[in-house]
Scaffold this active site. Structure first.
Site: not given
Length: 267
Positions: A110, A206, A236
């Protein structure tokens, strides 16, 4: 894991805490410098501890997890400069931690994937340190506006939301920051050539899926060897949700395998 050690190392604005994971066996081991996710605002070494242990054992590598400065107290470019400084320290001190400087990769998930991509650009532009591979797990590669198709279709209901990303961005950057700065948004870099080979993981549900896959395509077009892997049915954050999502451990195992193959080429 054979051993874990927390250390404080010099950073651009004081000390940086790192956590060194060492597997069983005789070194020197390949090294993965790892940057945790959390929107540049939340999470820490502990939130990603289980994943780092599993990955270090599976890939038979040393992992150096970096506790970089967080926003909003420390806005951009504090995080990437800390991560770059930590990567330099690891390269300069690899032998002292039983690591192999010639087989040093960087990675993150991320916002940490964003930082890994950015540090790769910084290392190329500044001429050091040598990085052999990038492990980018559903990386942030561009600003959330106007947003991609996956931002629209996955805006709500899949753990990470569009509104959460807006909140993270508002905490991370100042109004005056240049959104075309490649150290902020690597997808907007004018030149992504001469970067280390990459393995880029995305999740079907996501908001960040499309920008991760777009970055993989940019790298390919620039002649950078890239493997891209979309995990269908996943959200995610799944990569580090060990014990909660069944696909987490297989995804970690696959990433470890990719790293081992990349390091074998360097051996």
């Amino acid at each position: 894991i054979h051993s874990i050690e927390n250390r404080s190392i010099p950073g651009p604005a004081g000390t940086i805490t790192i956590r060194i994971y060492t597997p069983e066996g005789q070194g020197p081991f390949p090294i993965l410098v790892f940057f945790h996710g959390g929107g540049w605002v939340i999470c820490d070494l502990d939130t990603h501890d289980s994943a780092c242990r599993i990955l270090a054992n599976a890939a038979r590598c040393i992992i150096v997890s970096v506790d970089y400065r967080l926003a909003p107290e420390h806005k951009f470019p504090a995080a990437p400069e800390d991560c770059y400084a930590a990567t330099q320290w690891v390269a300069q001190n690899a032998a002292s931690i039983h690591g192999d400087r010639a087989r040093m990769a960087i990675g993150g998930d991320s916002a940490g994937g964003n930082l890994a991509a950015v540090v790769s650009l910084m290392a190329r532009d500044r001429g050091e340190p040598p990085i052999t591979f990038q492990l980018l797990i559903y990386p942030v590669t561009d600003y959330y506006l106007p947003g991609t198709a996956s931002y629209v279709s996955n805006a709500e209901g899949y753990f990470l939301t569009r509104d959460s990303m807006a909140w993270f961005w508002q905490h991370y950057i100042s109004v005056a920051d240049d959104l075309d700065n490649p150290y902020l948004n690597p997808l907007r870099a004018k030149d992504v050539s001469r970067l280390p080979p990459a393995y880029i993981v995305t999740a079907e549900f996501d908001p960040l899926r499309d920008e991760g896959e777009a970055y993989a395509q940019r790298l390919r077009e620039a002649g950078v060897p890239v493997q891209a892997r979309r995990y269908n049915g996943m959200i995610h954050g799944f990569f580090t949700m060990v014990g909660l999502i069944d696909q987490s451990k297989p995804a970690l195992a696959e990433a470890a395998s990719v790293l081992e193959v990349a390091w074998a080429r360097e051996g």
